[in-house]
Scaffold this motif. Sequence first.
Motif, PDB file in Angstrom:
ATOM      1  N   ARG A   4      21.366  26.296  66.832  1.00  0.00           N
ATOM      2  CA  ARG A   4      21.728  26.793  68.159  1.00  0.00           C
ATOM      3  C   ARG A   4      23.110  27.405  68.100  1.00  0.00           C
ATOM      4  O   ARG A   4      23.948  27.030  67.284  1.00  0.00           O
ATOM      5  CB  ARG A   4      21.701  25.646  69.184  1.00  0.00           C
ATOM      6  N   GLY A   5      23.365  28.347  68.999  1.00  0.00           N
ATOM      7  CA  GLY A   5      24.673  28.971  69.054  1.00  0.00           C
ATOM      8  C   GLY A   5      24.910  29.889  67.862  1.00  0.00           C
ATOM      9  O   GLY A   5      24.014  30.577  67.389  1.00  0.00           O
ATOM     10  N   VAL A   6      26.135  29.888  67.368  1.00  0.00           N
ATOM     11  CA  VAL A   6      26.527  30.790  66.284  1.00  0.00           C
ATOM     12  C   VAL A   6      26.321  30.096  64.939  1.00  0.00           C
ATOM     13  O   VAL A   6      26.792  28.986  64.723  1.00  0.00           O
ATOM     14  CB  VAL A   6      27.995  31.225  66.448  1.00  0.00           C
ATOM     15  N   SER A   7      25.607  30.772  64.042  1.00  0.00           N
ATOM     16  CA  SER A   7      25.263  30.206  62.729  1.00  0.00           C
ATOM     17  C   SER A   7      25.607  31.234  61.652  1.00  0.00           C
ATOM     18  O   SER A   7      24.758  31.996  61.206  1.00  0.00           O
ATOM     19  CB  SER A   7      23.773  29.860  62.687  1.00  0.00           C
ATOM     20  N   PRO A   8      26.867  31.306  61.225  1.00  0.00           N
ATOM     21  CA  PRO A   8      27.298  32.395  60.348  1.00  0.00           C
ATOM     22  C   PRO A   8      26.685  32.334  58.946  1.00  0.00           C
ATOM     23  O   PRO A   8      26.392  31.260  58.417  1.00  0.00           O
ATOM     24  CB  PRO A   8      28.819  32.206  60.265  1.00  0.00           C
ATOM     25  N   VAL A   9      26.536  33.512  58.359  1.00  0.00           N
ATOM     26  CA  VAL A   9      26.149  33.644  56.955  1.00  0.00           C
ATOM     27  C   VAL A   9      27.438  33.768  56.141  1.00  0.00           C
ATOM     28  O   VAL A   9      28.279  34.623  56.412  1.00  0.00           O
ATOM     29  CB  VAL A   9      25.255  34.875  56.734  1.00  0.00           C
ATOM     30  N   LEU A  10      27.602  32.917  55.141  1.00  0.00           N
ATOM     31  CA  LEU A  10      28.856  32.845  54.391  1.00  0.00           C
ATOM     32  C   LEU A  10      28.983  33.987  53.392  1.00  0.00           C
ATOM     33  O   LEU A  10      28.030  34.323  52.692  1.00  0.00           O
ATOM     34  CB  LEU A  10      28.939  31.509  53.656  1.00  0.00           C
ATOM     35  N   GLU A  11      30.173  34.570  53.325  1.00  0.00           N
ATOM     36  CA  GLU A  11      30.453  35.614  52.344  1.00  0.00           C
ATOM     37  C   GLU A  11      30.963  34.987  51.048  1.00  0.00           C
ATOM     38  O   GLU A  11      31.430  33.843  51.040  1.00  0.00           O
ATOM     39  CB  GLU A  11      31.487  36.596  52.893  1.00  0.00           C
ATOM     40  N   VAL A  12      30.880  35.758  49.969  1.00  0.00           N
ATOM     41  CA  VAL A  12      31.326  35.288  48.657  1.00  0.00           C
ATOM     42  C   VAL A  12      32.482  36.165  48.187  1.00  0.00           C
ATOM     43  O   VAL A  12      32.292  37.354  47.916  1.00  0.00           O
ATOM     44  CB  VAL A  12      30.198  35.334  47.621  1.00  0.00           C
ATOM     45  N   PRO A  13      33.687  35.595  48.061  1.00  0.00           N
ATOM     46  CA  PRO A  13      34.800  36.382  47.519  1.00  0.00           C
ATOM     47  C   PRO A  13      34.727  36.466  46.001  1.00  0.00           C
ATOM     48  O   PRO A  13      34.307  35.521  45.330  1.00  0.00           O
ATOM     49  CB  PRO A  13      36.028  35.598  47.977  1.00  0.00           C
ATOM     50  N   PHE A  14      35.134  37.620  45.477  1.00  0.00           N
ATOM     51  CA  PHE A  14      35.246  37.818  44.037  1.00  0.00           C
ATOM     52  C   PHE A  14      36.699  38.137  43.693  1.00  0.00           C
ATOM     53  O   PHE A  14      37.452  38.641  44.529  1.00  0.00           O
ATOM     54  CB  PHE A  14      34.357  38.980  43.573  1.00  0.00           C
ATOM     55  N   THR A  15      37.084  37.861  42.466  1.00  0.00           N
ATOM     56  CA  THR A  15      38.390  38.282  41.983  1.00  0.00           C
ATOM     57  C   THR A  15      38.341  39.784  41.688  1.00  0.00           C
ATOM     58  O   THR A  15      37.265  40.396  41.699  1.00  0.00           O
ATOM     59  CB  THR A  15      38.779  37.511  40.718  1.00  0.00           C
ATOM     60  N   GLU A  16      39.487  40.382  41.397  1.00  0.00           N
ATOM     61  CA  GLU A  16      39.534  41.811  41.135  1.00  0.00           C
ATOM     62  C   GLU A  16      38.705  42.207  39.923  1.00  0.00           C
ATOM     63  O   GLU A  16      38.225  43.344  39.841  1.00  0.00           O
ATOM     64  CB  GLU A  16      40.983  42.264  40.952  1.00  0.00           C
ATOM     65  N   ASP A  17      38.513  41.293  38.982  1.00  0.00           N
ATOM     66  CA  ASP A  17      37.687  41.617  37.815  1.00  0.00           C
ATOM     67  C   ASP A  17      36.220  41.271  38.014  1.00  0.00           C
ATOM     68  O   ASP A  17      35.414  41.368  37.086  1.00  0.00           O
ATOM     69  CB  ASP A  17      38.237  40.936  36.561  1.00  0.00           C
ATOM     70  N   GLY A  18      35.841  40.850  39.233  1.00  0.00           N
ATOM     71  CA  GLY A  18      34.435  40.645  39.558  1.00  0.00           C
ATOM     72  C   GLY A  18      33.923  39.238  39.414  1.00  0.00           C
ATOM     73  O   GLY A  18      32.739  38.979  39.676  1.00  0.00           O
ATOM     74  N   ALA A  19      34.770  38.296  39.015  1.00  0.00           N
ATOM     75  CA  ALA A  19      34.331  36.904  38.894  1.00  0.00           C
ATOM     76  C   ALA A  19      34.262  36.246  40.264  1.00  0.00           C
ATOM     77  O   ALA A  19      34.981  36.624  41.197  1.00  0.00           O
ATOM     78  CB  ALA A  19      35.304  36.134  37.998  1.00  0.00           C
ATOM     79  N   VAL A  20      33.393  35.248  40.405  1.00  0.00           N
ATOM     80  CA  VAL A  20      33.326  34.489  41.653  1.00  0.00           C
ATOM     81  C   VAL A  20      34.640  33.741  41.862  1.00  0.00           C
ATOM     82  O   VAL A  20      35.155  33.093  40.944  1.00  0.00           O
ATOM     83  CB  VAL A  20      32.142  33.491  41.623  1.00  0.00           C
ATOM     84  N   ASP A  21      35.174  33.850  43.071  1.00  0.00           N
ATOM     85  CA  ASP A  21      36.387  33.125  43.455  1.00  0.00           C
ATOM     86  C   ASP A  21      35.961  31.822  44.134  1.00  0.00           C
ATOM     87  O   ASP A  21      35.789  31.773  45.352  1.00  0.00           O
ATOM     88  CB  ASP A  21      37.227  33.996  44.391  1.00  0.00           C
ATOM     89  N   ALA A  22      35.766  30.771  43.339  1.00  0.00           N
ATOM     90  CA  ALA A  22      35.249  29.509  43.882  1.00  0.00           C
ATOM     91  C   ALA A  22      36.216  28.891  44.879  1.00  0.00           C
ATOM     92  O   ALA A  22      35.794  28.361  45.918  1.00  0.00           O
ATOM     93  CB  ALA A  22      34.956  28.531  42.744  1.00  0.00           C
ATOM     94  N   ASP A  23      37.508  28.936  44.597  1.00  0.00           N
ATOM     95  CA  ASP A  23      38.481  28.388  45.542  1.00  0.00           C
ATOM     96  C   ASP A  23      38.482  29.183  46.842  1.00  0.00           C
ATOM     97  O   ASP A  23      38.607  28.615  47.928  1.00  0.00           O
ATOM     98  CB  ASP A  23      39.883  28.389  44.918  1.00  0.00           C
TER      99      ASP A  23
END
Length: 325
Positions: free
Chosen positions: A23-42
């Motif tokens: 119910r209400g607002v249920s956002p879809v989470l984005e995934v940040p990457f570093t400048e070299d394309g790796a996943v930014d887990a932090d």
Amino acid sequence: MTATHALAGHDSVPGSARPSPVRGVSPVLEVPFTEDGAVDADGFRRVVRYVLGTGVSSVMFPGFASEFHKLSEEERGLLTGILLEQTAGRTGASAVSAIVAVQDHATMLAVARARAAVAAGADLINLLPPHFLAPSRRAVVAHVRAVLEAIAPTPMVLQYAPTETGTSLDGATLAEIARAHENLALIKVESSPPGALIAELAAGDPALPAVEGYAGVQLPDAFRRGAVGTQPGCSFTEIYVEIWRRLAGGDQAGGEELHRRLLPYISYWMLDTELIVAAEKLISKRRGLFASSMCREPAHRLDPEEVRMVDRFLAEFADLLPSLE
């Protein structure tokens, strides 16, 4: 399993014994990457913490806004684990349901991924039906039913995104599936416009709750037709929460006015899925949520005017979008 929030809006479809688990607002989470394309887990941890603190009742990962189609299996597992770690310890009024998405085209793979997500702690499964090489409607329905059976009684959100997938499912077909599977709990309607199907689902047997997607472009109309929530991206969740708070609280004029201010931006960004992903990532970077707005190629590269548009947006809504640094 699901939080109860004052911002929730409609609790269930009128005349239905099937309450909505979202119910209400249920956002879809984005995934940040570093400048070299790796996943930014932090950075992703900061995304999760930020969204969980905005007053939402659920979050979804991974979706189109997460660039799910650009993640490896290992990356997807890592990020899903981070999300479930963050939602697992939240109880009572602070509880937020974790919706884990399944997009596999092979039915056996979709079943396996959905079962694994439930075992890991997912509260709901979001299923994107298969669409590559245009499977028949019979094959799509069989796929949906197989996943429903595999995860029962865990509830499912069935995602209907015809623009992105070409998949065509009508209200009668969805109601037929729901009659056989009580855990088909919700339809995410991303047709354009979504209102007619939302209303048809609400009037069906059984009545099916629906959330509106597509960045909330048609949110006020969807709300009037019975939508129980909205599922946009996450970089400016506070705006959607405020729109929903006004609509659900009876301030229709106030909700529509705030939506009118937002509409020129989201209607442009939603002209292309890669465009809105790029715009939302720049918004998050500008707000201090993570360091890089990098999108994995192939991607949309914002031109100078589109960058200025993001900055105008942040200036206009500065009262609702504080710095997250």
